[in-house]
Design a protein around this motif. Structure first.
Motif, PDB file in Angstrom:
ATOM      1  N   SER A 242     -31.592   1.000  36.186  1.00  0.00           N
ATOM      2  CA  SER A 242     -30.387   0.829  36.999  1.00  0.00           C
ATOM      3  C   SER A 242     -30.735   0.213  38.349  1.00  0.00           C
ATOM      4  CB  SER A 242     -29.704   2.175  37.232  1.00  0.00           C
ATOM      5  OG  SER A 242     -28.702   2.044  38.223  1.00  0.00           O
TER       6      SER A 242
ATOM      7  N   TRP B 205     -28.866   0.141  40.828  1.00  0.00           N
ATOM      8  CA  TRP B 205     -28.199   0.927  41.858  1.00  0.00           C
ATOM      9  C   TRP B 205     -28.977   2.190  42.209  1.00  0.00           C
ATOM     10  CZ3 TRP B 205     -25.055  -1.049  37.814  1.00  0.00           C
ATOM     11  CH2 TRP B 205     -24.265  -2.146  38.201  1.00  0.00           C
ATOM     12  N   SER B 206     -29.738   2.723  41.249  1.00  0.00           N
ATOM     13  CA  SER B 206     -30.426   3.989  41.527  1.00  0.00           C
ATOM     14  C   SER B 206     -31.947   3.888  41.456  1.00  0.00           C
ATOM     15  CB  SER B 206     -29.939   5.070  40.554  1.00  0.00           C
ATOM     16  OG  SER B 206     -30.234   4.711  39.225  1.00  0.00           O
ATOM     17  N   SER B 207     -32.490   2.811  40.932  1.00  0.00           N
ATOM     18  CA  SER B 207     -33.937   2.666  40.826  1.00  0.00           C
ATOM     19  C   SER B 207     -34.427   1.558  41.762  1.00  0.00           C
ATOM     20  CB  SER B 207     -34.329   2.331  39.379  1.00  0.00           C
ATOM     21  OG  SER B 207     -35.681   1.937  39.320  1.00  0.00           O
TER      22      SER B 207
END
Length: 157
Positions: free
Chosen positions: A132, A134-136
């Motif tokens: 992701s 957005w999160s990684s």
């Protein structure tokens, strides 16, 4: 950081996909679609891999989540194969190098390769992430943009 264009063969990907059509919604384009794909994969206990933002045509985007095994399409989620193909590829960190520069750079590079009789662009662009974006942080810092290409045959003299 060195940013350069590489020509390589991208592997085929079996993906679960959801489409979005309409006006460009901004930075979080396809986020709801990816959230839905991840939820579906967890519920079905399907292992996942690459996250692929595919742009098959103007004002049409696809969220593609690489899936392992033999999952079946369900509702609006379509399972398909993105074929193995030759691509012009650039890996970069969007926090250090603007994506618009990469897109324009590859486009101009391909235009000149076409004039030289070497390559031509033949498909939709796509962005490939290892997870992701957005999160990684690791996935974000290794953004890969791919333009499918084909080698042009030189006419024999």
């Amino acid at each position: 950081m060195v940013v350069d264009i590489r020509v390589k063969t991208a592997p085929s990907y079996t993906v679960a996909s959801l489409s979005y059509r309409g006006e460009y919604p901004g930075q979080d384009i396809l986020r709801p679609e990816f959230d839905q794909l991840v939820k579906w994969a967890r519920e079905k206990k399907i292992r996942t891999g690459k996250w692929i933002f595919n742009e098959p045509s103007e004002r049409h985007w696809e969220a593609c989540l690489e899936v392992r095994g033999r999952p079946r399409s369900h509702g609006k989620i379509r399972v398909k194969t993105l074929p193995k193909q030759l691509v012009a590829s650039v890996k970069f960190d969007p926090d250090q190098f603007a994506a618009r520069l990469v897109y324009h750079g590859i486009s101009d590079w391909l235009r000149w390769r076409k004039k030289d009789g070497k390559y031509e662009s033949v498909g939709s662009t796509r962005e490939v992430y290892s997870g992701s974006p957005w999160s990684s942080g690791r996935a974000w810092k290794n953004t890969e943009i791919q333009f499918p290409i084909k080698k042009l045959e030189r006419p024999s003299k």
